[in-house]
Design a protein around this motif. Sequence first.
Motif, short mmCIF file in Angstrom:
data_model
loop_
_atom_site.label_atom_id
_atom_site.label_comp_id
_atom_site.label_asym_id
_atom_site.label_seq_id
_atom_site.Cartn_x
_atom_site.Cartn_y
_atom_site.Cartn_z
N PRO A 83 57.23 -125.61 57.29
CA PRO A 83 58.19 -124.50 57.49
C PRO A 83 59.19 -124.35 56.34
O PRO A 83 59.51 -123.23 55.93
N PHE A 84 59.66 -125.49 55.80
CA PHE A 84 60.60 -125.42 54.68
C PHE A 84 59.91 -124.83 53.46
O PHE A 84 60.45 -123.94 52.78
N HIS A 85 58.72 -125.33 53.13
CA HIS A 85 58.05 -124.90 51.90
C HIS A 85 57.57 -123.45 52.00
O HIS A 85 57.60 -122.71 51.00
N THR A 86 57.15 -123.02 53.18
CA THR A 86 56.79 -121.61 53.34
C THR A 86 58.01 -120.72 53.07
O THR A 86 57.92 -119.71 52.37
N LEU A 87 59.13 -121.12 53.64
CA LEU A 87 60.36 -120.34 53.43
C LEU A 87 60.78 -120.36 51.96
O LEU A 87 61.07 -119.33 51.36
N ASN A 88 60.79 -121.54 51.37
CA ASN A 88 61.27 -121.71 50.00
C ASN A 88 60.34 -121.05 48.98
O ASN A 88 60.79 -120.39 48.04
N ASP A 89 59.04 -121.20 49.19
CA ASP A 89 58.06 -120.78 48.17
C ASP A 89 57.87 -119.27 48.10
O ASP A 89 57.25 -118.77 47.16
N HIS A 90 58.40 -118.52 49.07
CA HIS A 90 58.27 -117.07 49.05
C HIS A 90 59.56 -116.37 48.61
O HIS A 90 59.66 -115.15 48.66
N GLY A 91 60.56 -117.16 48.21
CA GLY A 91 61.79 -116.58 47.66
C GLY A 91 61.65 -116.40 46.16
O GLY A 91 60.96 -117.17 45.49
N MET A 92 62.32 -115.40 45.60
CA MET A 92 62.06 -115.06 44.20
C MET A 92 62.49 -116.16 43.23
O MET A 92 61.98 -116.24 42.12
N LEU A 93 63.40 -117.05 43.64
CA LEU A 93 63.81 -118.13 42.74
C LEU A 93 62.65 -119.07 42.46
O LEU A 93 62.57 -119.67 41.39
N ASP A 94 61.72 -119.20 43.39
CA ASP A 94 60.59 -120.11 43.22
C ASP A 94 59.28 -119.37 43.04
O ASP A 94 58.21 -119.91 43.31
N LEU A 95 59.37 -118.14 42.55
CA LEU A 95 58.18 -117.36 42.23
C LEU A 95 58.17 -117.02 40.75
O LEU A 95 59.21 -117.00 40.09
N GLU A 96 57.00 -116.73 40.23
CA GLU A 96 56.83 -116.27 38.86
C GLU A 96 56.22 -114.87 38.89
O GLU A 96 55.69 -114.43 39.92
N PRO A 97 56.27 -114.13 37.78
CA PRO A 97 55.64 -112.82 37.74
C PRO A 97 54.15 -112.91 38.09
O PRO A 97 53.52 -113.94 37.81
N PRO A 98 53.58 -111.88 38.76
CA PRO A 98 54.21 -110.58 39.03
C PRO A 98 55.03 -110.53 40.33
O PRO A 98 55.79 -109.59 40.52
N ASP A 99 54.88 -111.53 41.22
CA ASP A 99 55.60 -111.46 42.50
C ASP A 99 57.11 -111.50 42.28
O ASP A 99 57.86 -110.77 42.94
N HIS A 100 57.57 -112.37 41.38
CA HIS A 100 59.00 -112.45 41.09
C HIS A 100 59.52 -111.10 40.61
O HIS A 100 60.58 -110.64 41.04
N THR A 101 58.80 -110.46 39.71
CA THR A 101 59.22 -109.17 39.14
C THR A 101 59.36 -108.12 40.24
O THR A 101 60.33 -107.36 40.29
N ARG A 102 58.37 -108.07 41.12
CA ARG A 102 58.36 -107.07 42.20
C ARG A 102 59.55 -107.26 43.13
O ARG A 102 60.26 -106.29 43.46
N ILE A 103 59.80 -108.48 43.56
CA ILE A 103 60.89 -108.73 44.51
C ILE A 103 62.25 -108.54 43.83
O ILE A 103 63.16 -107.91 44.39
N ARG A 104 62.40 -109.06 42.62
CA ARG A 104 63.69 -108.95 41.94
C ARG A 104 64.03 -107.48 41.65
O ARG A 104 65.19 -107.08 41.75
N ARG A 105 63.02 -106.68 41.30
CA ARG A 105 63.27 -105.27 41.03
C ARG A 105 63.85 -104.58 42.26
O ARG A 105 64.77 -103.76 42.15
N LEU A 106 63.36 -104.93 43.41
CA LEU A 106 63.83 -104.32 44.65
C LEU A 106 65.23 -104.81 45.02
O LEU A 106 66.13 -104.02 45.32
N VAL A 107 65.44 -106.12 44.96
CA VAL A 107 66.72 -106.69 45.35
C VAL A 107 67.83 -106.30 44.37
O VAL A 107 68.98 -106.10 44.77
N SER A 108 67.47 -106.16 43.10
CA SER A 108 68.50 -105.87 42.09
C SER A 108 69.20 -104.54 42.34
O SER A 108 70.32 -104.34 41.86
N LYS A 109 68.58 -103.66 43.11
CA LYS A 109 69.22 -102.37 43.41
C LYS A 109 70.51 -102.57 44.21
O LYS A 109 71.40 -101.74 44.18
#
Length: 405
Positions: A83-109
Amino acid sequence: MTAESDLAFDPWDPAFLADPYPAYAELRERGRVHWFEPTNQWLVPHHADVSALLRDRRLGRTYQHRFTHEEFGRTAPPPEQEPFHTLNDHGMLDLEPPDHTRIRRLVSKAFTPRTVERLKPYVEGLAADLVSALVDAGGGDLLRDVAEPLPVAVIAEMLGIPESDRAPLRPWSADICGMYELKPSGESATKAVRASVEFSEYLRELIAERRAKPGDDLISGLIAAHDEDDRLTEQEMISTCVLLLNAGHEATVNSTVNGWAALFRNPGQLAALRADHSLVPSAVEELMRYDTPLQLFERWVLDDIEIDGTVIPRGAEIAMLFGSANHDPAVFTDPARLDLTRADNPHISFSAGIHYCIGAPLARIELAASMRALLEKAPTLRPAEDPKRKPNFVIRGLEGLVVEV
C-alpha cells in the motif's frame, strides 16, 4: 573516494543529528564522492556536483520505467508494504517522463505565479490569526500553534479538504514520511502502510464526492481535465493529492522551526531582522540554506556515470547531500555564518531540474507571512526551553519549539 569506515558521516548518531555540518565539511574536503556501506549509497557532498546531478537524465527517481527489479539488480519491496509503495510510486516526485511530465503539467496550473499570488491575502490573514492566538496565550509551541497549522490549512484549502476532516492529515503525513529516512524500521513501515491505506481510502471517497459535485478546488480541477494527454488515473490522483499535502507542508513546517531556532542562537541577526523587516525575503532564503529542511535526496543511476574518476555503475543509488551542498564554501562565503543579508544565495533546498519543488513560490509566501506576523505581533519572542530535535536525518526538524512573549 573515501571508504565508509573513515567517514564522520553517521546519520544515526545523536551528536551528528544535532549538528551535521562539521561532518559535511570533512566529506567535502576528502573528495567528491564517497561509498557509504550501511545504506549502499554513494554520497555526493559538493554543490556543483549535486546541482549537476539533479539535472542529469542518466539518473532517475525511479528505474521501473526502464527496468524490472531483477534487471536492475534490486529486490522488490516486501508484499506487506505494497500500500505504501503503490501510493508513493504513482506520485510525480517518484516518476520520470513521460508520466512525470503529464502529471506535473496538469498540477502546475494550480501553482502559477498568478494563482499563488491570489492566495497571499488568505495566507497572511491566517498567519496573523495564528500568531495573535499565540500572543494572547503568552506563548506556546511555535511548531504546534503556528508552523504546522498554517501550511496544512493552506494546502488542504487548495485541495478542497473540509476543515472538519483535517485533523488526521498531519499524523498521516508524518507516518508516511517516516519511510523516507535511511533504513526505516519495521515499526516505521507498519505506520506508513497504515497511514497509506487510511489516507487513500479517505481521498477515494472525497474524489467520488467531487465527481458528483465539483467545487472550486484542485481535486475538482484534476477530475475535470478532459485532455487525454493530461488525464490522471484515480491512483495517480490519490498519490498526487498525498504528495501535495505532504510536500506542501513538511518543508514549510521544518523551515519555520529550524529557522527560528537558528535566529534564537544568533541574537545579532535576530536583532537586525527585528529592526528591518525588509530583510524578510532574504532571511527566508538564508534560513532555508543555513539549516536545510531536506538533508538528502536520492536518485538511481540508470546509465553509468563518472564523478572525479570514480565510475558509478547502473543500478547504484546516489545520495545527494543538500545540507552539505548548501554549506559549500566554493559557492557560499563563510557558509557556517548566518547572514540574513546574503545576496548571492543559490541554495538547493527546493531541489533542481525536472523535480524542482512545484510549491516553492507558495512555501516562500507562507514562510514570509509567518515570519512577518511573528516580528510584528511578538517582537519580544524568545525560547522558553531548549528545543528538542527529531531523531531524523533526511527530513530535519524539531519535536517542538516552546516560546514565550
